[in-house]
Motif scaffolding. Structure first.
Motif, PDB file in Angstrom:
ATOM      1  N   GLN A  24       0.826  -1.213   0.000  1.00  0.00           N
ATOM      2  CA  GLN A  24       0.000   0.000   0.000  1.00  0.00           C
ATOM      3  C   GLN A  24       0.861   1.265   0.000  1.00  0.00           C
ATOM      4  N   GLU A  28       1.320   4.169  -3.305  1.00  0.00           N
ATOM      5  CA  GLU A  28       1.217   5.619  -3.166  1.00  0.00           C
ATOM      6  C   GLU A  28       2.448   6.307  -3.765  1.00  0.00           C
ATOM      7  N   GLN A  31       2.371   6.247  -7.689  1.00  0.00           N
ATOM      8  CA  GLN A  31       1.370   7.151  -8.266  1.00  0.00           C
ATOM      9  C   GLN A  31       0.821   6.605  -9.591  1.00  0.00           C
ATOM     10  N   THR A  48      -2.397  -7.765  -4.761  1.00  0.00           N
ATOM     11  CA  THR A  48      -1.955  -6.438  -5.193  1.00  0.00           C
ATOM     12  C   THR A  48      -2.693  -5.989  -6.446  1.00  0.00           C
ATOM     13  N   CYS A  50      -5.657  -6.862  -7.641  1.00  0.00           N
ATOM     14  CA  CYS A  50      -7.063  -6.540  -7.383  1.00  0.00           C
ATOM     15  C   CYS A  50      -7.195  -5.239  -6.582  1.00  0.00           C
ATOM     16  N   HIS A  51      -6.308  -5.034  -5.622  1.00  0.00           N
ATOM     17  CA  HIS A  51      -6.333  -3.792  -4.847  1.00  0.00           C
ATOM     18  C   HIS A  51      -6.054  -2.596  -5.761  1.00  0.00           C
ATOM     19  N   LEU A  52      -5.101  -2.740  -6.656  1.00  0.00           N
ATOM     20  CA  LEU A  52      -4.762  -1.661  -7.577  1.00  0.00           C
ATOM     21  C   LEU A  52      -5.936  -1.345  -8.503  1.00  0.00           C
ATOM     22  N   LYS A  54      -9.119  -1.829  -7.884  1.00  0.00           N
ATOM     23  CA  LYS A  54     -10.206  -1.220  -7.114  1.00  0.00           C
ATOM     24  C   LYS A  54      -9.909   0.229  -6.754  1.00  0.00           C
ATOM     25  N   THR A  55      -8.661   0.526  -6.440  1.00  0.00           N
ATOM     26  CA  THR A  55      -8.333   1.860  -5.940  1.00  0.00           C
ATOM     27  C   THR A  55      -7.917   2.830  -7.036  1.00  0.00           C
ATOM     28  N   ARG A  56      -7.424   2.332  -8.193  1.00  0.00           N
ATOM     29  CA  ARG A  56      -6.969   3.224  -9.262  1.00  0.00           C
ATOM     30  C   ARG A  56      -7.805   3.120 -10.529  1.00  0.00           C
ATOM     31  N   GLY A  57      -8.484   2.008 -10.694  1.00  0.00           N
ATOM     32  CA  GLY A  57      -9.318   1.836 -11.871  1.00  0.00           C
ATOM     33  C   GLY A  57      -8.552   1.596 -13.150  1.00  0.00           C
ATOM     34  N   GLU A  80     -14.241 -10.002  -5.966  1.00  0.00           N
ATOM     35  CA  GLU A  80     -14.076  -8.590  -5.624  1.00  0.00           C
ATOM     36  C   GLU A  80     -14.558  -7.650  -6.724  1.00  0.00           C
TER      37      GLU A  80
END
Length: 280
Positions: A24, A28, A31, A48, A50-52, A54-57, A80
């Motif tokens: 995480q 950041e 970027q 990683t 899937c998180h990327l 969801k958070t960055r599209g 997810e």
């Protein structure tokens, strides 16, 4: 099972230094933008990627050499709700099935430490677009590892385990052709317990069926504790950071002089010679 087979069997995707909190923090620092096309090399169970998504599209292709990891990663993406953004493939990072100049960003987490560094980075360089970036979270040696500790490390994590001092990581990137090489977000190894066991408790993909797996393999906990114990006892030798570089835009070849250029140069030389003679 060797270490990698054990991780794949459990579906662990954040066994790298610092665990998911380090992931995480690094995302950041990198970027990532929504328009970036990202390759996640050695994606594990897809945490990683899937998180990327969801958070960055952004759109991501994620690869892992182990089919069990790819299967678990696909399940994660579906559950997810990011299957439309993330695609998982079985592939070897030494021979990626993608065209040259394909991605804006390549991310990796603790895979290059087990491989031929320059060879892997050359493959990352190949699939990146000009001005594309690589960001690789890897273990860093802070002091020379005594031979007996290196043997213990290899017994825990495999004979190919080879963390490098910071300058050697950067040199590997430079040899592969990258510029602006640096290690971002450098940290010392912390005494935060067993990273793998902590991830097991938090990740629903890993918890699923864990009791049955532990019963099937009673030595599982002992094995994980042994590996964690080595890092805890010898953490003064180790740190980690994000090994980063940029693929430069290639310099265009010099333009060949044509007939008109040759005439222009000849006339300019004749004029210059005539003027110099008159002055003298």
């Amino acid at each position: 099972m060797n270490y990698f087979e054990l991780l794949a069997w459990l579906g662990i995707g954040s066994s790298h230094p610092g665990g998911f909190p380090a992931t995480q923090q690094n995302l950041e620092v990198i970027q990532v933008k929504a328009e970036d096309y990202v390759l996640d090399a050695g994606c594990g169970s897809g945490l990683t990627a899937c998180h990327l998504a969801k958070t960055r599209g952004c759109k991501i292709i994620a690869v892992d050499i182990n089919p069990q990891m790819v299967e678990k990663a696909c399940l994660r993406a579906e559950k997810e709700g990011v299957s439309h953004l993330v695609q998982f493939k079985q592939a070897d990072v030494n021979n990626l099935p993608f065209a040259d100049n394909h991605f804006d960003l390549v991310i990796a987490e603790s895979i290059t430490v087990f491989l031929d560094k320059v060879k892997v980075y050359q493959e990352f360089y190949r699939v990146l677009k000009p001005e594309g970036r690589v960001a690789d979270l890897e273990m860093v040696l802070l002091a020379e590892l005594p031979p007996h500790l290196r043997r213990q490390m290899e017994a825990c994590f495999g004979s190919d385990t080879n963390p490098l001092p910071p300058e050697e990581w950067l040199n590997a990137l430079t040899q592969a052709g990258f510029q602006d090489v640096m290690i971002k977000n450098p940290q010392r190894m912390k005494n935060n317990g067993n990273v793998i066991m902590n991830e097991l408790k938090k990740d629903w993909v890993l918890v699923k069926g864990l009791a049955e797996k532990a019963a099937y393999l009673p030595s599982l906990i002992t094995r994980l504790q042994k590996n964690a114990g080595f890092m805890k006892k010898n953490r003064a030798y180790f740190g980690f950071g994000l090994v980063c570089g940029r693929k430069p835009t290639p310099t265009p070849p010099p333009k060949k002089a044509g007939f008109r250029d040759w005439i222009r140069q000849a006339l300019q030389w004749k004029y210059t010679r005539s003027y110099s003679t008159k002055v003298l």
